[in-house]
Design a protein around this motif. Structure first.
Motif, PDB file in Angstrom:
ATOM      1  N   SER A   9      22.454  43.932  39.591  1.00  0.00           N
ATOM      2  CA  SER A   9      23.090  42.963  38.702  1.00  0.00           C
ATOM      3  C   SER A   9      22.768  43.292  37.254  1.00  0.00           C
ATOM      4  O   SER A   9      23.603  43.138  36.378  1.00  0.00           O
ATOM      5  N   ILE A  12      24.954  46.329  36.347  1.00  0.00           N
ATOM      6  CA  ILE A  12      26.400  46.179  36.363  1.00  0.00           C
ATOM      7  C   ILE A  12      26.879  44.954  35.610  1.00  0.00           C
ATOM      8  O   ILE A  12      27.885  44.983  34.920  1.00  0.00           O
ATOM      9  N   LEU A  13      26.135  43.877  35.745  1.00  0.00           N
ATOM     10  CA  LEU A  13      26.653  42.624  35.224  1.00  0.00           C
ATOM     11  C   LEU A  13      26.167  42.306  33.821  1.00  0.00           C
ATOM     12  O   LEU A  13      26.707  41.426  33.172  1.00  0.00           O
ATOM     13  N   HIS A  82      28.122  43.735  50.877  1.00  0.00           N
ATOM     14  CA  HIS A  82      27.844  42.963  49.662  1.00  0.00           C
ATOM     15  C   HIS A  82      26.703  41.958  49.843  1.00  0.00           C
ATOM     16  O   HIS A  82      25.816  41.875  49.005  1.00  0.00           O
ATOM     17  N   CYS A 114      32.691  44.280  38.856  1.00  0.00           N
ATOM     18  CA  CYS A 114      31.987  45.481  39.319  1.00  0.00           C
ATOM     19  C   CYS A 114      32.953  46.638  39.556  1.00  0.00           C
ATOM     20  O   CYS A 114      32.663  47.776  39.224  1.00  0.00           O
ATOM     21  N   HIS A 115      34.090  46.305  40.170  1.00  0.00           N
ATOM     22  CA  HIS A 115      34.931  47.390  40.666  1.00  0.00           C
ATOM     23  C   HIS A 115      35.828  48.028  39.622  1.00  0.00           C
ATOM     24  O   HIS A 115      36.543  48.980  39.908  1.00  0.00           O
ATOM     25  N   ILE A 118      33.030  50.652  39.849  1.00  0.00           N
ATOM     26  CA  ILE A 118      32.402  51.081  41.112  1.00  0.00           C
ATOM     27  C   ILE A 118      33.440  51.409  42.178  1.00  0.00           C
ATOM     28  O   ILE A 118      34.346  50.606  42.426  1.00  0.00           O
TER      29      ILE A 118
END
Ligand code: HEC
Ligand code: HEC
Ligand code: HEC
Ligand code: HEC
Ligand code: HEC
Length: 209
Positions: A9, A12-13, A82, A114-115, A118
């Motif tokens: 997280s 990515i976040l 996930h 995310c994607h 990713i």
């Protein structure tokens, strides 16, 4: 062990929710809800639902190590990956609705946080991206769904300490969610008896006198 989730997280976040500490699911759920409630600044095209023809076959993206049960979903989504491997908390994606009675299922734009970066060459992720691009709702095939004449509230049950697993099984181990527990009237009533909750007809049904 929350470590891999935290690392993920952060990596990515961090760019998306800079203001909110990522250390607990409640905060993350709140952030997620905010971002779900505020339509992102995507061009609001009222186009027809995204065609899923952008990519090929479902079979290619479904791992073959486990015999899959349950319906084929418009985007192959694995809870095992996930919620299991990546240890994302259930409430992160399934934030409560305003009343708390129902839980939400995330929008494509949520997943794209995310994607965007990713697994972009994965056929499932490309389908997802097509839904997100047209801001179309992903038509998930529902698994647990009660008839409209039955009252049910997640909030009440969670407040009484019921766990997701009691009613939905080991979701974090499932490549594909299927109805593995009994949510028939008997299933409800059995637990109500065991927990000394009311089994009056009017608890679950609004009956005209
Ligand atoms: C006491 C049993 C029970 C518990 C505990 C429970 N659920 Fe449910 N869940 C249900 C039932 C019953 C439905 C179908 C509700 C309907 O159709 O009105 C449902 C539906 C759902 C849905 C579809 C959206 C909706 O609200 O209808 C999601 C997502 C979900 N549950 C996730 C979860 C998660 C995550 C947890 C734990 C935080 C959880 N559930 C805990 C019984 C339960
Ligand atoms: C916190 C980041 C994150 C979020 C949010 C997220 N994913 Fe993922 N997802 C991942 C990672 C990491 C992988 C593994 C990528 C890999 O193995 O290369 C993955 C893998 C996938 C894959 C490919 C699975 C395969 O066959 O290998 C699909 C499809 C997918 N996610 C769909 C979704 C959908 C749909 C949502 C929203 C409901 C979502 N993801 C939300 C991080 C995320
Ligand atoms: C990355 C986001 C994400 C996480 C984390 C996640 N889910 Fe889900 N969940 C989804 C999506 C997307 C769907 C719809 C597709 C499907 O049914 O697989 C779904 C569907 C469901 C359903 C079926 C709802 C219905 O009636 O159609 C249940 C039950 C559920 N999730 C429970 C859980 C539980 C329990 C956890 C934690 C162990 C969890 N989920 C974690 C995204 C997520
Ligand atoms: C895991 C055990 C369990 C299961 C399974 C379960 N319940 Fe419950 N339910 C409870 C408990 C505990 C309460 C709280 C009783 C109390 O208020 O003292 C409750 C309360 C309720 C209430 C009252 C809500 C309120 O406003 O007070 C309704 C309605 C209800 N359940 C419906 C259902 C339905 C419909 C199902 C099946 C789909 C179901 N329950 C399955 C344990 C369960
Ligand atoms: C704890 C919750 C709960 C209680 C208490 C309850 N029901 Fe139900 N009832 C349900 C659920 C859930 C269904 C939907 C079953 C399904 O979809 O298979 C249902 C379905 C029904 C149906 C539709 C017939 C069917 O088989 O689908 C009737 C009629 C009914 N209930 C009558 C009653 C009566 C009469 C009482 C009191 C003696 C009662 N119910 C008590 C949860 C409850």
């Amino acid at each position: 062990m929350m470590k891999s989730w935290r690392v993920l997280s952060l990596l990515i976040l961090a760019g998306f929710w800079v203001q909110s500490p990522m250390s607990n699911p409640t905060t993350m759920a709140a952030s997620a809800q905010n971002s779900a409630a505020t339509p992102e600044d995507s061009p609001a095209q009222n186009s027809a639902p995204a065609s899923s023809s952008a990519t090929g076959h479902e079979a290619a993206s479904a791992p073959s190590t486990e015999r899959l049960q349950g319906p084929v979903q418009p985007v192959p989504f694995s809870h095992k990956q996930h919620a299991g491997t990546l240890k994302m908390p259930c409430e992160y994606c399934h934030t409560p609705s305003r009343s708390g009675e129902t839980l939400t299922i995330p929008r494509a734009t949520f997943c794209m946080q995310c994607h965007q970066t990713i697994a972009t060459d994965n056929p499932g992720v490309q389908k997802l991206a097509a839904f997100a691009k047209s801001d179309a709702t992903i038509p998930w095939v529902r698994i647990y769904e009660l008839p409209s004449f039955v009252s049910f509230s997640h909030k009440v049950h969670l407040q009484h300490g019921a766990t997701c697993q009691e009613c939905h099984g080991q979701v974090a181990e499932r490549v594909q969610v299927y109805k593995e527990t009994d949510i028939s009237m008997a299933g409800c009533v059995n637990c109500h008896r065991a927990k000394l909750a009311s089994t009056d007809c009017t608890t679950c049904h609004m009956l005209e006198q």
